[in-house]
Design an enzyme around this catalytic site. Structure first.
Site, PDB file in Angstrom:
ATOM      1  N   ARG A 103      42.837  33.631  43.565  1.00 41.48           N
ATOM      2  CA  ARG A 103      41.849  34.259  44.216  1.00 41.48           C
ATOM      3  C   ARG A 103      40.780  33.622  44.761  1.00 41.48           C
ATOM      4  O   ARG A 103      39.925  32.732  44.000  1.00 41.48           O
ATOM      5  CB  ARG A 103      41.598  35.604  42.933  1.00 41.48           C
ATOM      6  CG  ARG A 103      40.216  36.249  43.800  1.00 41.48           C
ATOM      7  CD  ARG A 103      40.841  37.414  44.736  1.00 41.48           C
ATOM      8  NE  ARG A 103      39.562  38.296  45.094  1.00 41.48           N
ATOM      9  CZ  ARG A 103      39.291  39.244  44.889  1.00 41.48           C
ATOM     10  NH1 ARG A 103      39.762  39.926  43.978  1.00 41.48           N
ATOM     11  NH2 ARG A 103      38.353  39.994  45.247  1.00 41.48           N
TER      12      ARG A 103
ATOM     13  N   ARG B 197      43.029  39.334  49.923  1.00 38.36           N
ATOM     14  CA  ARG B 197      43.319  38.461  48.472  1.00 38.36           C
ATOM     15  C   ARG B 197      44.635  38.246  47.998  1.00 38.36           C
ATOM     16  O   ARG B 197      45.574  39.117  48.150  1.00 38.36           O
ATOM     17  CB  ARG B 197      42.406  39.427  47.453  1.00 38.36           C
ATOM     18  CG  ARG B 197      42.735  40.706  47.501  1.00 38.36           C
ATOM     19  CD  ARG B 197      41.415  41.713  46.742  1.00 38.36           C
ATOM     20  NE  ARG B 197      40.474  41.585  47.962  1.00 38.36           N
ATOM     21  CZ  ARG B 197      39.503  42.385  47.740  1.00 38.36           C
ATOM     22  NH1 ARG B 197      39.685  43.765  47.291  1.00 38.36           N
ATOM     23  NH2 ARG B 197      38.512  42.494  48.918  1.00 38.36           N
TER      24      ARG B 197
ATOM     25  N   ASP C 140      43.842  41.194  43.355  1.00 41.47           N
ATOM     26  CA  ASP C 140      42.779  41.987  42.888  1.00 41.47           C
ATOM     27  C   ASP C 140      42.905  42.759  41.651  1.00 41.47           C
ATOM     28  O   ASP C 140      44.067  43.522  41.823  1.00 41.47           O
ATOM     29  CB  ASP C 140      42.257  42.625  43.929  1.00 41.47           C
ATOM     30  CG  ASP C 140      40.967  43.237  43.781  1.00 41.47           C
ATOM     31  OD1 ASP C 140      40.122  42.958  43.159  1.00 41.47           O
ATOM     32  OD2 ASP C 140      40.605  44.641  44.509  1.00 41.47           O
TER      33      ASP C 140
ATOM     34  N   ASP D  57      41.105  45.611  39.085  1.00 42.09           N
ATOM     35  CA  ASP D  57      39.886  46.316  38.990  1.00 42.09           C
ATOM     36  C   ASP D  57      40.033  46.949  37.392  1.00 42.09           C
ATOM     37  O   ASP D  57      41.226  47.903  37.479  1.00 42.09           O
ATOM     38  CB  ASP D  57      39.519  47.111  39.878  1.00 42.09           C
ATOM     39  CG  ASP D  57      39.105  46.227  40.959  1.00 42.09           C
ATOM     40  OD1 ASP D  57      38.361  45.430  40.962  1.00 42.09           O
ATOM     41  OD2 ASP D  57      39.519  46.647  42.195  1.00 42.09           O
TER      42      ASP D  57
END
Length: 160
Positions: free
Chosen positions: A84, A93, A96, A98
């Site tokens: 990344r 990317r 990712d 989250d």
């Protein structure tokens, strides 16, 4: 130590994004003091407020004893393992990850905001979340399904 159910948003649009997302889900199950409960289907979505190829997205539900910031550090480490880079905001990317929800906690720190601040505005988050739990409640905001009309103009399709 207590265990917390957390939801992790997963996305990629560089390289073999489908394989990367699948591998990332498997690696979530190997994080310390953490186990994968279930994962959504994989979805293809166009970039939102970004550029590049379509994304492969998913959401994973995990059970963890990690504290929120420790989980964040583990996720950032996984992103780094997949190469990344963050050359600019919303850059394409390789991976990712989250933290979307962490139990019913509200977290507002310089490095972490939970519930994720844009989760109710993104089909690639809401649809996989609702696939995992159609009755999901977003702390401080209400039932997740009430936000679906907000994202109805965003193309999303199941790929596996």
């Amino acid at each position: 130590m207590s265990k917390t159910i957390a939801y992790i948003g997963i996305g990629a649009n560089l390289g073999d994004a489908r394989e990367t997302v699948t591998q990332a889900i498997d690696l979530l199950d190997r994080l310390p003091q953490t186990s994968l409960i279930k994962r959504s289907s994989l979805f293809r979505t166009a970039p939102v407020d970004a550029e590049g190829d379509d994304y492969v997205n998913a959401v994973a539900q995990i059970l963890t004893e990690l504290l929120p910031h420790d989980l964040l550090l583990a996720l950032l480490d996984l992103e780094q393992q997949f190469g990344r880079m963050r050359p600019y905001v919303n850059a394409p990317r390789t991976l990712d990850l989250d933290i979307l929800l962490f139990g019913d906690q509200h977290i507002d720190s310089p490095s972490l905001t939970v519930p994720h601040p844009r989760m109710t505005m993104r089909a690639f988050v809401l649809i996989p979340l609702l696939q995992l739990d159609p009755l999901l409640h977003i702390p401080g905001q209400g039932p997740a399904h009430q936000f679906v009309p907000r994202v109805s103009d965003q193309a999303i399709s199941v790929i596996s």
